[in-house]
Write a protein that holds these residues in place. Structure first.
Motif, mmCIF file in Angstrom:
data_model
loop_
_atom_site.group_PDB
_atom_site.id
_atom_site.type_symbol
_atom_site.label_atom_id
_atom_site.label_comp_id
_atom_site.label_asym_id
_atom_site.label_seq_id
_atom_site.Cartn_x
_atom_site.Cartn_y
_atom_site.Cartn_z
ATOM 1 N N ARG A 142 16.922 -27.158 -15.443
ATOM 2 C CA ARG A 142 16.447 -28.418 -14.907
ATOM 3 C C ARG A 142 17.135 -29.591 -15.583
ATOM 4 N NH1 ARG A 142 11.521 -29.748 -15.991
ATOM 5 N NH2 ARG A 142 11.390 -28.378 -17.778
ATOM 6 N N ILE A 143 17.103 -30.706 -14.904
ATOM 7 C CA ILE A 143 17.600 -31.954 -15.473
ATOM 8 C C ILE A 143 16.404 -32.887 -15.618
ATOM 9 C CG2 ILE A 143 19.193 -33.885 -15.180
ATOM 10 C CD1 ILE A 143 20.705 -31.270 -15.255
ATOM 11 N N LEU A 144 16.186 -33.362 -16.839
ATOM 12 C CA LEU A 144 15.138 -34.355 -17.062
ATOM 13 C C LEU A 144 15.810 -35.721 -17.083
ATOM 14 C CD1 LEU A 144 13.425 -32.534 -20.074
ATOM 15 C CD2 LEU A 144 12.672 -32.470 -17.697
ATOM 16 N N ARG A 145 15.196 -36.685 -16.414
ATOM 17 C CA ARG A 145 15.816 -38.007 -16.334
ATOM 18 C C ARG A 145 14.845 -39.126 -16.638
ATOM 19 N NH1 ARG A 145 20.625 -37.746 -13.244
ATOM 20 N NH2 ARG A 145 20.749 -35.840 -12.025
ATOM 21 N N ALA A 146 15.388 -40.157 -17.244
ATOM 22 C CA ALA A 146 14.674 -41.427 -17.396
ATOM 23 C C ALA A 146 15.750 -42.488 -17.372
ATOM 24 C CB ALA A 146 13.895 -41.465 -18.700
ATOM 25 N N GLY A 147 15.795 -43.254 -16.308
ATOM 26 C CA GLY A 147 16.860 -44.253 -16.192
ATOM 27 C C GLY A 147 18.219 -43.576 -16.303
ATOM 28 N N SER A 148 19.038 -44.085 -17.227
ATOM 29 C CA SER A 148 20.371 -43.504 -17.387
ATOM 30 C C SER A 148 20.390 -42.395 -18.436
ATOM 31 C CB SER A 148 21.368 -44.596 -17.777
ATOM 32 O OG SER A 148 20.992 -45.138 -19.028
ATOM 33 N N LEU A 149 19.217 -42.000 -18.897
ATOM 34 C CA LEU A 149 19.113 -40.885 -19.841
ATOM 35 C C LEU A 149 18.963 -39.591 -19.044
ATOM 36 C CD1 LEU A 149 18.741 -39.943 -22.847
ATOM 37 C CD2 LEU A 149 16.290 -40.252 -22.483
ATOM 38 N N ARG A 150 19.826 -38.632 -19.371
ATOM 39 C CA ARG A 150 19.848 -37.394 -18.602
ATOM 40 C C ARG A 150 19.867 -36.216 -19.573
ATOM 41 N NH1 ARG A 150 23.657 -33.838 -16.762
ATOM 42 N NH2 ARG A 150 23.559 -33.177 -14.580
ATOM 43 N N VAL A 151 18.908 -35.312 -19.433
ATOM 44 C CA VAL A 151 18.826 -34.151 -20.313
ATOM 45 C C VAL A 151 19.021 -32.891 -19.477
ATOM 46 C CG1 VAL A 151 17.364 -32.842 -21.909
ATOM 47 C CG2 VAL A 151 17.264 -35.346 -21.898
ATOM 48 N N ASP A 152 20.153 -32.235 -19.696
ATOM 49 C CA ASP A 152 20.413 -30.968 -19.028
ATOM 50 C C ASP A 152 19.821 -29.873 -19.905
ATOM 51 O OD1 ASP A 152 21.485 -28.534 -18.138
ATOM 52 O OD2 ASP A 152 23.257 -29.543 -17.299
ATOM 53 N N VAL A 153 18.683 -29.351 -19.463
ATOM 54 C CA VAL A 153 17.913 -28.429 -20.294
ATOM 55 C C VAL A 153 18.693 -27.145 -20.573
ATOM 56 C CG1 VAL A 153 15.804 -27.035 -20.397
ATOM 57 C CG2 VAL A 153 15.713 -29.386 -19.532
ATOM 58 N N ALA A 154 19.326 -26.593 -19.557
ATOM 59 C CA ALA A 154 20.034 -25.324 -19.743
ATOM 60 C C ALA A 154 21.301 -25.495 -20.569
ATOM 61 C CB ALA A 154 20.370 -24.722 -18.387
ATOM 62 N N ALA A 155 22.033 -26.563 -20.296
ATOM 63 C CA ALA A 155 23.310 -26.755 -20.989
ATOM 64 C C ALA A 155 23.153 -27.423 -22.351
ATOM 65 C CB ALA A 155 24.251 -27.589 -20.123
ATOM 66 N N HIS A 156 21.919 -27.894 -22.633
ATOM 67 C CA HIS A 156 21.669 -28.574 -23.915
ATOM 68 C C HIS A 156 22.538 -29.817 -24.067
ATOM 69 C CE1 HIS A 156 19.194 -26.416 -27.098
ATOM 70 N NE2 HIS A 156 18.791 -26.020 -25.930
ATOM 71 N N ILE A 157 22.711 -30.542 -22.983
ATOM 72 C CA ILE A 157 23.541 -31.743 -23.054
ATOM 73 C C ILE A 157 22.694 -32.961 -22.697
ATOM 74 C CG2 ILE A 157 25.480 -32.983 -21.996
ATOM 75 C CD1 ILE A 157 26.813 -30.228 -21.629
ATOM 76 N N LEU A 175 13.134 -34.285 -28.058
ATOM 77 C CA LEU A 175 13.296 -35.149 -26.889
ATOM 78 C C LEU A 175 12.844 -34.428 -25.620
ATOM 79 C CD1 LEU A 175 14.312 -37.786 -25.610
ATOM 80 C CD2 LEU A 175 16.594 -36.757 -25.486
ATOM 81 N N ARG A 176 13.253 -33.184 -25.514
ATOM 82 C CA ARG A 176 12.898 -32.396 -24.336
ATOM 83 C C ARG A 176 11.377 -32.252 -24.214
ATOM 84 N NH1 ARG A 176 14.434 -26.006 -23.372
ATOM 85 N NH2 ARG A 176 12.718 -25.618 -21.971
ATOM 86 N N THR A 177 10.736 -31.937 -25.340
ATOM 87 C CA THR A 177 9.285 -31.770 -25.326
ATOM 88 C C THR A 177 8.593 -33.066 -24.901
ATOM 89 O OG1 THR A 177 9.409 -30.125 -27.095
ATOM 90 C CG2 THR A 177 7.272 -31.152 -26.739
ATOM 91 N N LEU A 178 9.046 -34.189 -25.470
ATOM 92 C CA LEU A 178 8.426 -35.474 -25.139
ATOM 93 C C LEU A 178 8.650 -35.821 -23.672
ATOM 94 C CD1 LEU A 178 9.349 -37.446 -28.375
ATOM 95 C CD2 LEU A 178 7.028 -36.979 -27.558
ATOM 96 N N MET A 179 9.855 -35.547 -23.172
ATOM 97 C CA MET A 179 10.147 -35.896 -21.773
ATOM 98 C C MET A 179 9.415 -34.990 -20.797
ATOM 99 S SD MET A 179 14.136 -37.067 -21.789
ATOM 100 C CE MET A 179 14.140 -37.647 -20.082
ATOM 101 N N GLU A 180 9.262 -33.726 -21.183
ATOM 102 C CA GLU A 180 8.531 -32.807 -20.311
ATOM 103 C C GLU A 180 7.060 -33.216 -20.198
ATOM 104 O OE1 GLU A 180 11.035 -28.625 -20.798
ATOM 105 O OE2 GLU A 180 9.354 -29.048 -22.117
ATOM 106 N N ARG A 181 6.578 -33.903 -21.237
ATOM 107 C CA ARG A 181 5.170 -34.327 -21.242
ATOM 108 C C ARG A 181 5.068 -35.837 -21.155
ATOM 109 N NH1 ARG A 181 3.412 -30.026 -25.859
ATOM 110 N NH2 ARG A 181 4.075 -28.226 -24.648
ATOM 111 N N ARG A 182 5.989 -36.366 -20.417
ATOM 112 C CA ARG A 182 6.105 -37.808 -20.235
ATOM 113 C C ARG A 182 4.777 -38.475 -19.911
ATOM 114 N NH1 ARG A 182 11.106 -40.074 -16.754
ATOM 115 N NH2 ARG A 182 10.475 -42.239 -16.716
ATOM 116 N N GLY A 183 4.512 -39.571 -20.642
ATOM 117 C CA GLY A 183 3.279 -40.310 -20.390
ATOM 118 C C GLY A 183 2.070 -39.741 -21.116
#
Ligand code: CA
Length: 255
Positions: A142-157, A175-183
């Motif tokens: 999956r790709i997690l996004r917030a604005g121009s922030l992009r987290v490629d979960v599988a590729a770790h990028i 970062l991934r944990t916080l974004m997955e539980r956004r808000g």
């Protein structure tokens, strides 16, 4: 047992001055199909790292001359070796070791004496995380996004404004944990158990300063976007629900 050796055997560098433990660790990992090299001191470890980058480092803390901590610091401050996962071996009596090591950027800890099975499980788990393999709950690819922030979960990028951020494995998981539980506010204990994968029963007893320090570093690397990670006083941290919805630098200006 899960094995994570896509295409080739993962290479593990073992740094341990006690010959018996080094031999035991090497034997166990080799039996599991890993390629293992052992060295007995910190200087040799740094040499070996420069020669060929391992997939994982098993690092004893108590080493003659160049200590395990110094090796870890050297690894984490060099962009070429920054992301190598590290499993630290530490002495039982020093509970503080665990905390100090986490702060230095170890991915996990194993307290001596440890069982060979435990060692293999930890190594498997670290490599699985390092390769971004999906965990049963979180789901990968999956790709997690917030604005121009992009987290490629599988590729770790992680990229921000199209530029890759150089995060340590721990910072990435944080970062991934916080974004997955956004808000949703996450306590420091929750973050320790998720991003560090420490048992929550153990996490409760650990210094929460570890979390604060890593959040501080992560924010620093994110520049202005770092403010999307909010401190919730008395509770923990939360990734802003509205992160990226407005220009970061001009939150006061009307759109
Ligand atoms: Ca030692």
């Amino acid at each position: 047992m899960h094995r994570d050796k896509p295409g080739r055997a993962a290479r593990i560098l073992v740094v341990e001055d006690e010959a018996e433990i080094a031999a035991l660790v090497a034997y166990q990992l080799t039996r599991e199909g890993y390629r293992v090299e052992t060295v007995a001191n910190g200087a040799a470890a740094l040499d070996a790292l420069r020669r060929e980058e391992p997939d994982l480092l098993v690092l004893d803390r108590m080493l003659p001359e160049v200590s395990g901590d110094e090796v870890l610091q050297a690894i984490r401050s060099d962009p070429a070796t920054l992301t190598i996962p590290v499993l630290v071996l530490t002495a039982k009596r020093e509970q503080q070791d665990r905390i100090a090591g986490l702060e230095l950027g170890a991915d996990d800890y194993l307290t001596k004496p440890f069982s060979p099975r435990e060692l293999v499980l930890r190594v498997d788990a670290i490599l699985r995380r390092a390769h971004g393999e999906p965990r049963p709950v979180a789901g990968g690819g999956r790709i997690l996004r917030a604005g121009s922030l992009r987290v490629d979960v599988a590729a770790h990028i992680v990229t921000l404004d199209g530029e890759e951020l150089n995060l340590t494995p721990t910072e990435f998981r944080l970062l991934r944990t916080l974004m997955e539980r956004r808000g949703r506010t996450q306590t420091r204990g929750q973050l320790l158990s998720e991003a560090w994968q420490i048992d929550s029963s153990v996490a409760d007893r650990l210094s929460t300063r570890t979390v604060d320090m890593h959040v501080r570093r992560l924010r620093g690397k994110m520049g202005a976007a770092g403010e999307w990670i909010e401190t919730v006083r008395g509770f923990g941290y939360r990734f802003q629900a509205s992160a990226g919805a407005q220009p970061r630098r001009s939150r006061q200006s009307s759109l």
